[in-house]
Structures are given as structure tokens and as C-alpha cells.
Design a protein around this motif. Sequence first.
Motif, short mmCIF file in Angstrom:
data_model
loop_
_atom_site.label_atom_id
_atom_site.label_comp_id
_atom_site.label_asym_id
_atom_site.label_seq_id
_atom_site.Cartn_x
_atom_site.Cartn_y
_atom_site.Cartn_z
N CYS A 1 0.82 -1.21 0.00
CA CYS A 1 0.00 0.00 0.00
C CYS A 1 0.85 1.26 0.00
CB CYS A 1 -0.95 0.01 1.19
SG CYS A 1 -0.13 -0.24 2.78
N GLN A 2 2.14 1.14 0.27
CA GLN A 2 3.03 2.30 0.28
C GLN A 2 3.78 2.47 -1.03
OE1 GLN A 2 5.69 2.25 3.61
NE2 GLN A 2 4.07 2.20 5.14
N HIS A 3 3.68 1.50 -1.92
CA HIS A 3 4.48 1.51 -3.14
C HIS A 3 3.68 2.04 -4.32
CE1 HIS A 3 7.42 -0.58 -0.85
NE2 HIS A 3 6.80 -1.75 -0.86
N SER A 4 4.27 2.96 -5.06
CA SER A 4 3.55 3.59 -6.17
C SER A 4 3.21 2.59 -7.28
CB SER A 4 4.36 4.75 -6.74
OG SER A 4 5.62 4.30 -7.22
N TYR A 5 3.99 1.52 -7.39
CA TYR A 5 3.73 0.58 -8.49
C TYR A 5 2.42 -0.19 -8.31
CZ TYR A 5 5.73 -3.08 -5.42
OH TYR A 5 6.00 -3.94 -4.37
N THR A 6 1.81 -0.14 -7.11
CA THR A 6 0.53 -0.82 -6.91
C THR A 6 -0.66 0.08 -7.25
OG1 THR A 6 0.43 -0.18 -4.57
CG2 THR A 6 1.50 -2.28 -5.10
N LEU A 7 -0.41 1.32 -7.64
CA LEU A 7 -1.52 2.23 -7.95
C LEU A 7 -2.29 1.79 -9.19
CD1 LEU A 7 0.11 5.68 -7.13
CD2 LEU A 7 -1.79 4.58 -5.91
N ASP A 8 -1.58 1.26 -10.19
CA ASP A 8 -2.28 0.77 -11.38
C ASP A 8 -3.21 -0.39 -11.03
OD1 ASP A 8 -1.18 2.60 -13.10
OD2 ASP A 8 0.37 1.27 -13.87
N TYR A 9 -2.75 -1.25 -10.14
CA TYR A 9 -3.60 -2.36 -9.69
C TYR A 9 -4.84 -1.81 -8.99
CZ TYR A 9 -5.00 -6.70 -7.42
OH TYR A 9 -5.71 -7.79 -7.00
N TRP A 10 -4.65 -0.83 -8.13
CA TRP A 10 -5.78 -0.23 -7.42
C TRP A 10 -6.77 0.38 -8.41
CZ3 TRP A 10 -9.24 -0.28 -4.10
CH2 TRP A 10 -10.00 0.84 -3.77
N ASN A 11 -6.28 1.01 -9.46
CA ASN A 11 -7.19 1.56 -10.46
C ASN A 11 -8.02 0.44 -11.11
OD1 ASN A 11 -6.48 4.25 -10.13
ND2 ASN A 11 -4.80 4.13 -11.61
N GLY A 12 -7.41 -0.72 -11.28
CA GLY A 12 -8.16 -1.86 -11.80
C GLY A 12 -9.25 -2.31 -10.86
N ILE A 13 -8.97 -2.29 -9.55
CA ILE A 13 -9.98 -2.64 -8.55
C ILE A 13 -11.11 -1.61 -8.55
CG2 ILE A 13 -10.40 -3.02 -6.09
CD1 ILE A 13 -8.73 -5.20 -7.51
N ARG A 14 -10.76 -0.36 -8.68
CA ARG A 14 -11.79 0.68 -8.75
C ARG A 14 -12.70 0.47 -9.97
NH1 ARG A 14 -8.99 6.33 -8.63
NH2 ARG A 14 -11.16 7.02 -8.63
N ASN A 15 -12.11 0.02 -11.06
CA ASN A 15 -12.91 -0.24 -12.27
C ASN A 15 -13.88 -1.40 -12.07
OD1 ASN A 15 -11.74 1.83 -13.74
ND2 ASN A 15 -10.16 0.52 -14.64
N GLU A 16 -13.62 -2.23 -11.07
CA GLU A 16 -14.55 -3.33 -10.74
C GLU A 16 -15.71 -2.84 -9.88
OE1 GLU A 16 -14.41 -6.06 -12.18
OE2 GLU A 16 -12.34 -6.23 -12.88
N GLY A 17 -15.66 -1.57 -9.47
CA GLY A 17 -16.77 -1.00 -8.72
C GLY A 17 -16.51 -0.72 -7.26
N CYS A 18 -15.25 -0.83 -6.81
CA CYS A 18 -14.92 -0.57 -5.41
C CYS A 18 -14.31 0.80 -5.23
CB CYS A 18 -13.94 -1.63 -4.89
SG CYS A 18 -14.76 -3.16 -4.36
N SER A 19 -14.51 1.35 -4.03
CA SER A 19 -13.84 2.57 -3.61
C SER A 19 -12.98 2.26 -2.41
CB SER A 19 -14.87 3.64 -3.24
OG SER A 19 -15.59 3.24 -2.07
N ALA A 20 -12.21 3.22 -1.94
CA ALA A 20 -11.34 2.99 -0.78
C ALA A 20 -12.14 2.50 0.41
CB ALA A 20 -10.58 4.26 -0.43
N ASN A 21 -13.37 2.97 0.54
CA ASN A 21 -14.18 2.65 1.72
C ASN A 21 -15.15 1.51 1.48
OD1 ASN A 21 -12.99 4.65 3.38
ND2 ASN A 21 -14.23 6.20 2.37
#
Length: 233
Positions: free
Chosen positions: A212-232
Motif C-alpha cells: 500500500c506504500q508503493h507507487s507501483y501498486t496504484l495501477d492495480y488499485w485503479n483496476g480494482i476501482r474499475n470493478e466498482g470498489c472505492s477505498a471505503n
Amino acid sequence: MLPKLLCFFLLVGITSASLSGHIASGTCVCLTTSGVHARNGAGLSHSVVATLGSGECYKFNGGTLTHDGYHWYELQDVHGHHRVWVAGNFLSVSSSSHCSGSSTGSGAAVGTFATGVVSQHCLQCICQHESGCRPLGCSWDVNSNSCGYFQLKQVYWEDCHRPGGSLAACAADKNCASKCVQDYMARYIGHSGCAHNCESYARIHNGGPKGCQHSYTLDYWNGIRNEGCSANS
């Protein structure tokens, strides 16, 4: 930014199958393509609550509305949500036997997620992003095998206390695989320095104990957001 309607078509693709008109409440309907957004209301302005895959089948709840150029159908008990709306363009009527479980049909995910620190919605988004939420076989990926619903790796499975007897067996069992994810997150989230939320869990899943501290995981997080999830979520 692309117009909302264009984004919708790019995401789900175009299929010739289409459900329209009146059908009886309780009718079993199945998805005819993957990447279809289920929403909390009938219309493109409503929030995405799940992303569905081809072959998943659900019972029609009786609600129909026409909005944004689509005929919307209300389905019940979809990915942990009591009621969702899906455009009829991506649905077809099927045998009632296909709706004997919460999600059935060829290759569709069955079983339930384990409970723990990660919400059911967040688990669903990770599962969908990793495998279409299907028990994929093990395959070589970035120096080691990745297996099953959550594309678990050997070191990850060892860190979640080796449930299920073997990596391959656990990864192919939805409850065991999600329990591994829950135990892994419970083990590392307190040492990650990040918030206890879906974004942190997703990025740790992708990048390891402090992912969660590494910038290289941000693209993965964007993929999760595209599945319909938010941080909360």
C-alpha cells in the motif's frame, strides 16, 4: 474523459443477445458477456456495486425500468447485494436450474467468501479483477505460479498459514482462498502504515506486506476501482 455512455460500451462490449419486454418475476436470467456493471439503480448515473461475468445467473425480481436508452432489470442476491439493476442488453432467459445457487452456470463462481477484516464487496472486486472470480488453474506469472480465484502465490499462501493442504487446492476453493486473503491482511495491515480500507488491502494483495506504500501498486488499485470498489468499500 470519455462520455459516460461511450465508457459503458467500451467496458461491456457489444453483444447481439438482448432481453427486452415483460418476463415473470422469479425468472432465471444469465449474463451473456463479461465485464457487465450491476448498479444500485436503473440508469448509468447510478453507482456500480458489482461487475458480472459471462454465465452468471440470477433471479429476476420483477422490477423493470427504461432509462438512458436501456431496459433495466432488477435482479436479486447478486454478489452480496440484495437488489441490483442490469441492462437487458447483456441478459438472456435461462433454465430455472441455473439459478439454484447465488451464481451458477459454466465456470461461474460458487461458494461464499470468508469473513474478516476485508469487506465482502472489496473481496469481490479483487476476485473479479484477478480471475473473473473463477477457480483458474495455476500458471506461471512473475517468477512463480499464480493460482485460483485470487491468483495466490506460494509465499502468500505460506504467510496466511497454509490453509487447505496445498496452494493449488486452497486457491481453487472460494472460501479457503478468501480466508487466506483475510488472514494475510489481518497479519500485515497493522504493520503497513496504511489505512484499514479496501485500497490498502488491494494494494497489499498486489504488492506484499507494505504494498500500500508503493507507487507501483496504484495501477492495480485503479483496476480494482474499475470493478466498482472505492477505498471505503
